[in-house]
Design a protein around this motif. Structure first.
Motif, PDB file in Angstrom:
ATOM      1  N   LEU A 160       2.618  21.513  83.156  1.00  0.00           N
ATOM      2  CA  LEU A 160       2.806  21.600  84.601  1.00  0.00           C
ATOM      3  C   LEU A 160       3.233  20.223  85.088  1.00  0.00           C
ATOM      4  CD1 LEU A 160       2.500  23.534  87.062  1.00  0.00           C
ATOM      5  CD2 LEU A 160       0.201  22.584  87.361  1.00  0.00           C
ATOM      6  N   THR A 161       4.354  20.166  85.803  1.00  0.00           N
ATOM      7  CA  THR A 161       4.926  18.884  86.195  1.00  0.00           C
ATOM      8  C   THR A 161       5.280  18.890  87.671  1.00  0.00           C
ATOM      9  OG1 THR A 161       5.890  18.643  83.979  1.00  0.00           O
ATOM     10  CG2 THR A 161       6.731  17.191  85.702  1.00  0.00           C
ATOM     11  N   PHE A 162       4.914  17.816  88.357  1.00  0.00           N
ATOM     12  CA  PHE A 162       5.380  17.580  89.722  1.00  0.00           C
ATOM     13  C   PHE A 162       6.208  16.306  89.701  1.00  0.00           C
ATOM     14  CE2 PHE A 162       5.090  15.435  93.829  1.00  0.00           C
ATOM     15  CZ  PHE A 162       5.581  16.429  94.662  1.00  0.00           C
ATOM     16  N   GLN A 163       7.380  16.360  90.335  1.00  0.00           N
ATOM     17  CA  GLN A 163       8.299  15.227  90.280  1.00  0.00           C
ATOM     18  C   GLN A 163       8.911  14.978  91.641  1.00  0.00           C
ATOM     19  OE1 GLN A 163      10.738  14.446  86.602  1.00  0.00           O
ATOM     20  NE2 GLN A 163      12.391  14.998  87.980  1.00  0.00           N
ATOM     21  N   PHE A 164       8.924  13.706  92.028  1.00  0.00           N
ATOM     22  CA  PHE A 164       9.573  13.287  93.272  1.00  0.00           C
ATOM     23  C   PHE A 164      10.666  12.290  92.927  1.00  0.00           C
ATOM     24  CE2 PHE A 164      10.012  10.125  96.664  1.00  0.00           C
ATOM     25  CZ  PHE A 164      10.377  10.940  97.731  1.00  0.00           C
ATOM     26  N   SER A 165      11.857  12.513  93.458  1.00  0.00           N
ATOM     27  CA  SER A 165      13.003  11.671  93.150  1.00  0.00           C
ATOM     28  C   SER A 165      13.660  11.196  94.434  1.00  0.00           C
ATOM     29  CB  SER A 165      14.019  12.446  92.291  1.00  0.00           C
ATOM     30  OG  SER A 165      15.206  11.705  92.118  1.00  0.00           O
ATOM     31  N   TYR A 166      13.865   9.897  94.515  1.00  0.00           N
ATOM     32  CA  TYR A 166      14.558   9.311  95.666  1.00  0.00           C
ATOM     33  C   TYR A 166      15.778   8.588  95.139  1.00  0.00           C
ATOM     34  CZ  TYR A 166      15.573   6.546  99.823  1.00  0.00           C
ATOM     35  OH  TYR A 166      16.200   5.977 100.904  1.00  0.00           O
ATOM     36  N   GLY A 167      16.967   9.054  95.542  1.00  0.00           N
ATOM     37  CA  GLY A 167      18.193   8.500  95.000  1.00  0.00           C
ATOM     38  C   GLY A 167      19.154   8.010  96.050  1.00  0.00           C
ATOM     39  N   THR A 168      20.276   7.501  95.545  1.00  0.00           N
ATOM     40  CA  THR A 168      21.305   6.971  96.437  1.00  0.00           C
ATOM     41  C   THR A 168      22.016   8.074  97.209  1.00  0.00           C
ATOM     42  OG1 THR A 168      22.846   7.019  94.562  1.00  0.00           O
ATOM     43  CG2 THR A 168      21.683   4.955  94.983  1.00  0.00           C
ATOM     44  N   LYS A 169      22.023   9.282  96.652  1.00  0.00           N
ATOM     45  CA  LYS A 169      22.738  10.373  97.318  1.00  0.00           C
ATOM     46  C   LYS A 169      21.885  11.614  97.526  1.00  0.00           C
ATOM     47  CE  LYS A 169      27.236   8.881  95.553  1.00  0.00           C
ATOM     48  NZ  LYS A 169      28.388   9.204  94.664  1.00  0.00           N
ATOM     49  N   GLU A 170      20.707  11.644  96.932  1.00  0.00           N
ATOM     50  CA  GLU A 170      19.877  12.829  97.136  1.00  0.00           C
ATOM     51  C   GLU A 170      18.395  12.488  96.975  1.00  0.00           C
ATOM     52  OE1 GLU A 170      19.185  15.306  93.037  1.00  0.00           O
ATOM     53  OE2 GLU A 170      20.996  15.772  94.177  1.00  0.00           O
ATOM     54  N   THR A 171      17.568  13.260  97.653  1.00  0.00           N
ATOM     55  CA  THR A 171      16.121  13.157  97.555  1.00  0.00           C
ATOM     56  C   THR A 171      15.591  14.537  97.212  1.00  0.00           C
ATOM     57  OG1 THR A 171      16.056  11.389  99.209  1.00  0.00           O
ATOM     58  CG2 THR A 171      14.002  12.555  98.775  1.00  0.00           C
ATOM     59  N   SER A 172      14.655  14.596  96.272  1.00  0.00           N
ATOM     60  CA  SER A 172      14.179  15.909  95.840  1.00  0.00           C
ATOM     61  C   SER A 172      12.731  15.826  95.388  1.00  0.00           C
ATOM     62  CB  SER A 172      15.043  16.449  94.694  1.00  0.00           C
ATOM     63  OG  SER A 172      14.911  15.628  93.552  1.00  0.00           O
ATOM     64  N   TYR A 173      12.080  16.955  95.410  1.00  0.00           N
ATOM     65  CA  TYR A 173      10.780  17.089  94.774  1.00  0.00           C
ATOM     66  C   TYR A 173      10.656  18.507  94.253  1.00  0.00           C
ATOM     67  CZ  TYR A 173       9.303  19.066  99.307  1.00  0.00           C
ATOM     68  OH  TYR A 173       9.196  19.819 100.448  1.00  0.00           O
ATOM     69  N   GLY A 174       9.863  18.654  93.224  1.00  0.00           N
ATOM     70  CA  GLY A 174       9.756  19.979  92.615  1.00  0.00           C
ATOM     71  C   GLY A 174       8.527  20.122  91.755  1.00  0.00           C
ATOM     72  N   LEU A 175       8.140  21.355  91.555  1.00  0.00           N
ATOM     73  CA  LEU A 175       7.007  21.723  90.712  1.00  0.00           C
ATOM     74  C   LEU A 175       7.524  22.669  89.643  1.00  0.00           C
ATOM     75  CD1 LEU A 175       3.856  21.560  90.408  1.00  0.00           C
ATOM     76  CD2 LEU A 175       3.779  23.683  91.746  1.00  0.00           C
ATOM     77  N   SER A 176       7.223  22.376  88.380  1.00  0.00           N
ATOM     78  CA  SER A 176       7.724  23.224  87.294  1.00  0.00           C
ATOM     79  C   SER A 176       6.611  23.529  86.305  1.00  0.00           C
ATOM     80  CB  SER A 176       8.890  22.549  86.565  1.00  0.00           C
ATOM     81  OG  SER A 176       8.454  21.400  85.866  1.00  0.00           O
TER      82      SER A 176
END
Length: 470
Positions: A160-176
């Motif tokens: 089970l993984t939770f990930q938050f990503s902050y980038g130069t062109k996109e921001t995302s978070y997700g649970l897998s």
């Protein structure tokens, strides 16, 4: 070969007083003696009587039985060591152990055979909760990623993984949630729940996706397959006040439900700097038949062939292509079309700045093709050979491609003729840097040719970073 310890096996001791030599003193060994010892060990019949796993906590033993079963089929000591090493690699691949060591010893006890062996895997399980922080390089963009992982949730290599990503062109978070099939790690199921916000300045577009997806991965003969269903609520908006009317017209909310299938064959020795082998990837996506207001059939493919030449040079040829067919009389969405151009595809052109556009905003196309021919050579005079210098390659390239919209009322000949018109192409040379086996950087001097009205070019030095390059 990993950490494999073999304890004394009478009458064939591996080392120690029985041989009259201490391991630290074994500096030189005659080649003939090595061959004789290897032959004796290979010809010595043994029986693996017991395989033990020590250090288990929350891991279920039935999961590991599939990974270590081949050890019982070993016929001699060398075979035992090889199969134990393979089993160790399989255990580490599960992603639930921090360390795995192997100890091979003679059997003892009432049922011990004269040639019996016991193999013990000493494992250290990963913590129940782990965190990570890293940076990622995508196709000409970078991002910072924070993650929290719960490995081996139910004891059978689930994750089970939770990930938050902050980038130069996109921001995302997700649970897998990831679940492999016991005994066949390549066959696995993944469930995803996510939100992604991206900016696409070449189209003056901002997109926010909130969705759920499920993926089934499995090998079949020499191919790998992925079946996927995705349901996503998309919110499109303008990135700037100067956005064209065509982009403003696309703004709003849409719901997409799509089934897709990907088949790939990859025989390359490396995904970043391949020196030999080939890649074939074919993807089909069907949207609209499982709900939503996006309805289309999308097909695309990727082909790459690599050949090693003299003086450690590599010749590489690539071909991409795809088409999108709207269904039910609905026009295609700007979020579903293909885009072409930039340092990762047709070099010498701006990022995704080839094809249909309106008031400086690129709208994408429903059909495209792109091809490339590349020659990679070591750096002149081979500085840093065998070390840091091997991360660099000299790069000569020739790229070409086209992106357009098709009138599907016309025949295939008219479609091919339109794709053959107004071909953009470029050539140049530069330096390529490999970042481990994760991504690569390119610094090229590009000369764009076949430029059409509305295309944005990058005549001269162009920098690119990413994973997938034409």
């Amino acid at each position: 070969m990993g950490t494999v310890h073999a304890r004394s096996m009478d009458p064939l001791p591996m080392h120690g007083r029985d041989m009259g030599v201490h391991p630290d003193d074994m500096i030189e060994v005659q080649e003939a003696e090595q061959e004789t010892k290897q032959e004796v060990l290979e010809n010595k019949d043994v029986v693996v009587q017991h395989v033990n796993i020590e250090g288990l906590g929350r891991t279920k033993e039935d999961l590991l039985g599939y990974e270590i079963s081949e050890v019982f089929h070993a016929k001699n000591l060398i075979d035992v060591m090889k199969k134990s090493h393979i089993a160790r690699q399989k255990l580490l691949r599960l992603g639930i152990f921090k360390e795995v060591e192997v100890v091979i010893d003679t059997s003892d006890g009432a049922d011990a055979l004269p040639n019996g062996l016991d193999v013990t895997f000493e494992v250290t399980e990963m913590k129940r909760l782990t965190g990570s922080y890293n940076t990622m390089v995508g196709n000409n963009e970078g991002s910072m990623v924070l993650g929290v992982k719960l490995p081996n949730v139910f004891g059978r290599a689930e994750k089970l993984t939770f990930q938050f990503s902050y980038g130069t062109k996109e921001t995302s978070y997700g649970l897998s949630f990831f679940k492999p099939q016991p005994g066949n790690f390549e066959r696995n199921l993944t469930l995803n729940l996510y939100k992604v916000t991206g900016q696409f300045p070449w189209s003056s577009l901002k997109e926010t996706d909130r969705g759920v997806s499920t993926e089934l991965n499995f090998p079949l003969w020499r191919t790998n397959h992925t079946l996927k269903w995705e349901g996503v609520w998309r919110e499109l908006g303008c990135l700037a006040r100067s956005a064209s009317f065509a982009v403003r017209e696309e703004s709003g909310h849409t719901l997409k439900s799509a089934l897709s299938h990907t088949m790939s064959i990859d025989t390359r020795n490396s995904a970043i700097f391949p020196k030999k082998g080939a890649l074939l990837r074919i993807n089909q996506e069907l949207a609209g038949y499982t709900g939503g207001d996006a309805s289309f059939l999308k097909e695309d493919f990727e082909l790459q062939v690599n050949r090693r030449l003299v003086w450690d040079s590599v010749l590489s040829a690539s071909l991409w292509g795809g088409c999108l067919l709207p269904i039910g009389g609905r026009p295609s969405s700007i979020a579903d079309r293909f885009y072409l151009g930039g340092p990762t595809s047709v070099r010498g052109f701006g990022m995704y700045s080839i094809g249909p556009q309106s008031e400086g905003d690129y709208l994408g196309g429903e059909a495209y093709w792109a091809g490339g021919l590349h020659l990679y050579t070591p750096l002149p005079f081979r500085p840093g050979r065998g070390g840091f210098g091997d991360l660099f390659r000299t790069h000569f390239f020739l790229n070409a491609g086209n992106l357009c919209n098709l009138n599907y009322g016309e025949g295939p000949r008219a479609h091919l003729q339109k794709l053959a018109e107004c071909i953009r192409w470029s050539y140049g040379a530069g330096i390529v840097l490999r970042l481990a086996n994760i991504a690569r950087l390119e610094l090229n001097y590009c000369i764009p040719m076949g430029v059409q009205s509305g295309d944005r070019i990058c005549d001269g030095v162009q920098f690119g970073a990413g994973i997938r390059f034409l």
